[in-house]
Design an enzyme around this catalytic site. Structure first.
Site, PDB file in Angstrom:
ATOM      1  N   ILE A 138       0.824  -1.213   0.000  1.00 49.26           N
ATOM      2  CA  ILE A 138       0.000   0.000   0.000  1.00 49.26           C
ATOM      3  C   ILE A 138       0.854   1.258   0.000  1.00 49.26           C
ATOM      4  O   ILE A 138       0.555   2.233  -0.684  1.00 49.26           O
ATOM      5  CB  ILE A 138      -0.978  -0.032   1.190  1.00 49.26           C
ATOM      6  CG1 ILE A 138      -1.984  -1.157   0.923  1.00 49.26           C
ATOM      7  CG2 ILE A 138      -1.690   1.293   1.355  1.00 49.26           C
ATOM      8  CD1 ILE A 138      -2.738  -1.608   2.118  1.00 49.26           C
TER       9      ILE A 138
ATOM     10  N   LYS B 129     -11.334  -3.026  14.028  1.00 49.10           N
ATOM     11  CA  LYS B 129     -12.051  -1.996  13.266  1.00 49.10           C
ATOM     12  C   LYS B 129     -13.284  -1.526  14.020  1.00 49.10           C
ATOM     13  O   LYS B 129     -13.595  -0.337  14.062  1.00 49.10           O
ATOM     14  CB  LYS B 129     -12.447  -2.527  11.885  1.00 49.10           C
ATOM     15  CG  LYS B 129     -11.263  -2.666  10.935  1.00 49.10           C
ATOM     16  CD  LYS B 129     -11.672  -3.351   9.640  1.00 49.10           C
ATOM     17  CE  LYS B 129     -10.494  -3.475   8.696  1.00 49.10           C
ATOM     18  NZ  LYS B 129     -10.763  -4.414   7.589  1.00 49.10           N
TER      19      LYS B 129
END
Ligand code: ASP
Ligand code: MG
Length: 781
Positions: free
Chosen positions: A436, A643
């Site tokens: 990423i 999350k």
């Protein structure tokens, strides 16, 4: 290789005896024994010679003017030289005077020779003065070597040969050369135009292949506005050649385009300094890499010439070829902008060339900004324009407008105040150059320029941090070039030292992009914030760390007015945080969040209908690269647990990770085993899953792995695990691999759905990018 330098002194630097002494002092203290010197005529000598010439042409009396000039020149000699040296130079001057009288009898034949006398005298006098000071010096008339063609373009090859012969004959001697004049190749004098000795200097510098040319005059260098008009005009220590050239083209008198021409083909540095204050800062013109503030220049009176429709391009070409290049053009209006000085000549040339009438309009002035960041400043400049201004004309290095002459001073001041300050510099430190990180760097290479323009700031990548090595580049890293530079220049580092070095850079703000999964780096966030560094995290460690740590970070951020954003930690590029934020801004309150936050689990449960054993699907997903190398990392549910914790905290709730219930899909027996053993025994996943599926099916429902968070008063429920959902529930129809977020709030009791790919290189990098722009916007406005 030659280390020669060339010094050029303008008329103002030689205006009286003290001026000459200053110049001699500069040459003695700053120079080398083989420096070249190019001189203009002393003071206003050229003007005096031109007026003599004019009078002679008109058959008018000129003895007064001649007497004045004689007195000035003889005075200089007497004041500067002693004894026999003075006598020799005086005798030579008197010989010239006799010749001058003779030439004035045929002024049309000898115009150029007459005007060139000023430079002959100053070169002779300066050489004699240096000699008297014990320095070997010799005057040289440029006509002896400098050959130019009809368009005054130098014949470099022959001129260089000739000059080298002179230089070889006089080693260790300062050669003082006449500026302004050259030889047409047939022994006739050619003048290089008013103020042409700067051009002489750069041409002769190119011939002698000097490394450095210093143009000495009575100005200290290039300012970012006219210092006579704007008190806070600032001297620029550096200016790029291209910027200087644009400035010259737009009518600034400091340097002429012609002077800069030789620098484009011959690598030489150019300094602009004042001989009156040689100890003061000055301006260096650099081929590239110069760091200058935007420079504002203006002309009080310009003339607009209107060409017939469709003829503008050819008109411009013609003018450029004739040395009458306009200041600017406005194609939409078929208009050319020219200086008052050249207006008539240009209009005549155009009428002749186009065979059509060309109308002119006066009353306008020009205001222009020159900068390598012109694009970035267009918005700010445009917002300053009044009703009567012409639209902003954009060039690669310049922004130009016309306003009524009486508005020039006001607009110049405003543009200087608003746009000429140094551009805010925001430095980026990127930690993580994996999948990423690399994607972000690639995207940034693409967007850097546009975003910088849009933000009116300079966004610079100053460091790339790997696990063990880091590349720190104070001058900035071209994002497209980060990989080769990292490979070549990265060094082992320790984070605290690197942070200290980065903080010491001359930048206005620093932002660290944490695109790692590193716990160590997350642990260092307090130190980063303490150094005033903003944070962007794709790393979930800090957001899902202990409540105390999270609280400490949030407090530091608030106290120091810093920014910490972590858009990429949940749902990758999906605008989940934006939605929560936006609901809050509208006075709403999110009361419940349900969702599927794992692409892997989303894919598995979409396909798991009992037709294939669950373990077969896991292996299939692993083969397609949809799982971590060890699928237990996905099946354990911890990622979703983290999350959910981050989302809960975003709603203002305080809780620890352990308070988010977690149902893992990995049976206990498989939890401690090696990767390979897990894969061998993967079928042990199946039995509990078959049972769960059967139970769901019995109810006519579908099996999903979900997260849910519900707040009721001060009761909080947070859980991640298997759930069976009715066939009409949004989770039941979730496309394989997609994430889904179902927000329920006061205004949206039935739920607001955000759905789409919640992982992946591009979308995650884009989430980081979006945080970056959001932070920069707040920092700048
Ligand atoms: N002496 C010439 C002039 O006054 C050339 C120069 O000074 O550059 O135009
Ligand atoms: Mg996101």
């Amino acid at each position: 290789m030659s280390r020669r330098t060339l010094h050029k002194f303008g008329g103002s630097s030689l205006a009286d005896a003290d001026c000459y002494r200053r110049v001699a002092h500069i040459l003695l203290t700053q120079g080398h024994s083989d420096d070249l010197v190019v001189v203009s005529a002393a003071g206003k000598t050229t003007n005096a010679l031109i007026s003599l010439l004019e009078r002679a042409r008109q058959h008018r009396e000129f003895s007064n003017e001649l007497a004045q000039l004689t007195e000035f020149q003889q005075g200089l000699i007497r004041r500067l030289l002693l004894g026999p040296e003075a006598e020799t130079i005086l005798a030579q001057f008197n010989d010239d005077l006799a010749t001058l009288r003779h030439w004035l009898g045929a002024p049309n034949r000898h115009g150029a020779e007459i005007q060139a006398l000023g430079e002959v005298w100053s070169s002779r006098l300066l050489a004699a003065l240096l000699g008297q000071l014990g320095v070997k010096a010799q005057a040289l008339d440029a006509r002896q070597f400098l050959l130019v063609g009809a368009d005054r373009a130098p014949d470099y090859a022959s001129s260089r040969d000739r000059l080298n012969r002179f230089l070889a004959q006089s080693p260790d001697t300062r050669i003082v050369i006449t500026g302004f004049v050259a030889n047409d190749g047939h022994g006739q004098s050619v003048l290089l135009g008013r103020n042409g000795s700067d051009y002489s200097a750069t041409v002769i510098g190119a011939l002698a292949r000097v490394d450095l040319i210093t143009i000495w005059s009575d100005v200290q260098g290039v300012f970012n506005a006219d210092p006579n008009r704007l008190q806070d005009a600032r001297l620029q220590a550096e200016l790029s050649l291209a910027e200087a050239d644009t400035l010259a083209r737009l009518g600034s008198p400091v340097l002429h385009s012609r002077t800069l021409q030789p620098l484009k083909d011959h690598a030489m540095a150019l300094h602009v300094r004042s001989s009156f204050t040689p100890e003061q800062p000055y301006t260096r013109i650099l081929a590239e890499g110069a760091r200058a503030e935007p420079v504002i220049t203006s002309l009080d009176a310009v003339v607009v010439l209107y060409c017939p429709e469709g003829r503008l391009d050819s008109a411009i070409e013609h003018l450029q070829a004739s040395g009458l290049a306009p200041l600017a053009c406005y194609p939409q209006r078929n208009a050319l902008v020219v200086t008052e000085e050249l207006a008539e000549a240009t209009q005549v040339a155009l009428v002749e060339w186009l065979g059509a009438p060309v109308s002119s309009e006066r009353g306008w002035g020009m205001v222009a900004l020159i900068s390598r960041h012109a694009g970035r400043l267009a918005g700010a400049f445009a917002r300053l324009l009044g009703r009567r201004a012409w639209p902003l004309r954009r060039e690669p290095l310049a922004l130009i407008t016309l306003v009524p002459s009486d508005e020039v001073a006001d607009l110049t001041g405003r543009v200087h105040r608003r746009c000429a300050g140094p551009m805010k510099k925001i430095g980026l430190l990127v930690a993580g150059k994996g999948n990423i990180g690399a994607a972000w760097l690639q995207q940034f290479a693409h967007y850097q320029r546009r975003i910088s323009d849009e933000l009116e700031a300079e966004l610079m990548l100053v460091a790339v941090l790997g696990r063990e090595e880091a590349l720190l580049a104070p001058e900035g890293i071209e994002p497209a070039q980060w990989q080769p530079r990292f490979d070549a220049e990265a060094r082992p580092y320790r984070l605290p030292q690197l942070i200290e070095q980065a903080s010491a850079l001359p930048l206005d703000e620093l932002i660290l992009l944490d695109i790692t999964a590193s716990e160590t780096l997350a642990q260092a966030y307090p130190q980063l914030l303490a150094q005033g560094i903003h944070l962007i995290s794709a790393n979930k460690q800090a957001g899902s760390g202990s409540q105390a740590f999270y609280h400490e970070l949030k407090q530091a951020v608030a106290q120091r007015h810093l920014y910490w954003r972590y858009n990429a930690t949940v749902g990758a590029g999906l605008p989940v945080f934006y939605a929560i934020d936006d609901l809050k801004r509208g006075g709403d309150r999110v009361q419940r969040i349900d969702g599927v936050f794992s692409g892997t689990l989303s894919w598995l449960f979409h396909h798991y209908d009992g037709a294939k054993p669950f373990s077969r699907l896991v292996l299939e997903a692993r083969e397609r690269g949809l799982t971590e190398p060890d699928p237990r990392e996905d099946l354990g549910g911890i990622d979703m647990q983290r999350k959910l914790l981050i989302l809960a905290r975003e709603l203002g709730l305080e809780l620890e990770l352990a308070q988010v219930g977690l149902e893992t899909l990995v049976p206990e027996a498989l939890q401690g085993v090696s990767d390979s053993e897990f894969l061998q025994r993967v079928e042990e996943l199946d039995q509990p899953m078959t049972e769960a599926l059967a139970a769901a099916s019995a109810r006519g429902e579908t099996l999903r792995y979900t997260a849910s968070l519900a707040v009721e008063g001060d009761r909080l429920q947070a859980r991640v695990g298997l759930a069976s959902v009715a066939p009409d529930h949004p989770f039941a129809s979730l496309p394989p691999g997609d994430n889904q977020f179902l927000l329920r709030s006061l205004h949206y009791p039935e739920g607001l759905v955000i759905q789409g790919p919640g992982a992946g290189r591009e979308v995650t990098a884009a989430a980081v990018q979006s945080d970056l722009v959001a932070i920069c916007r707040r920092l700048l406005h």
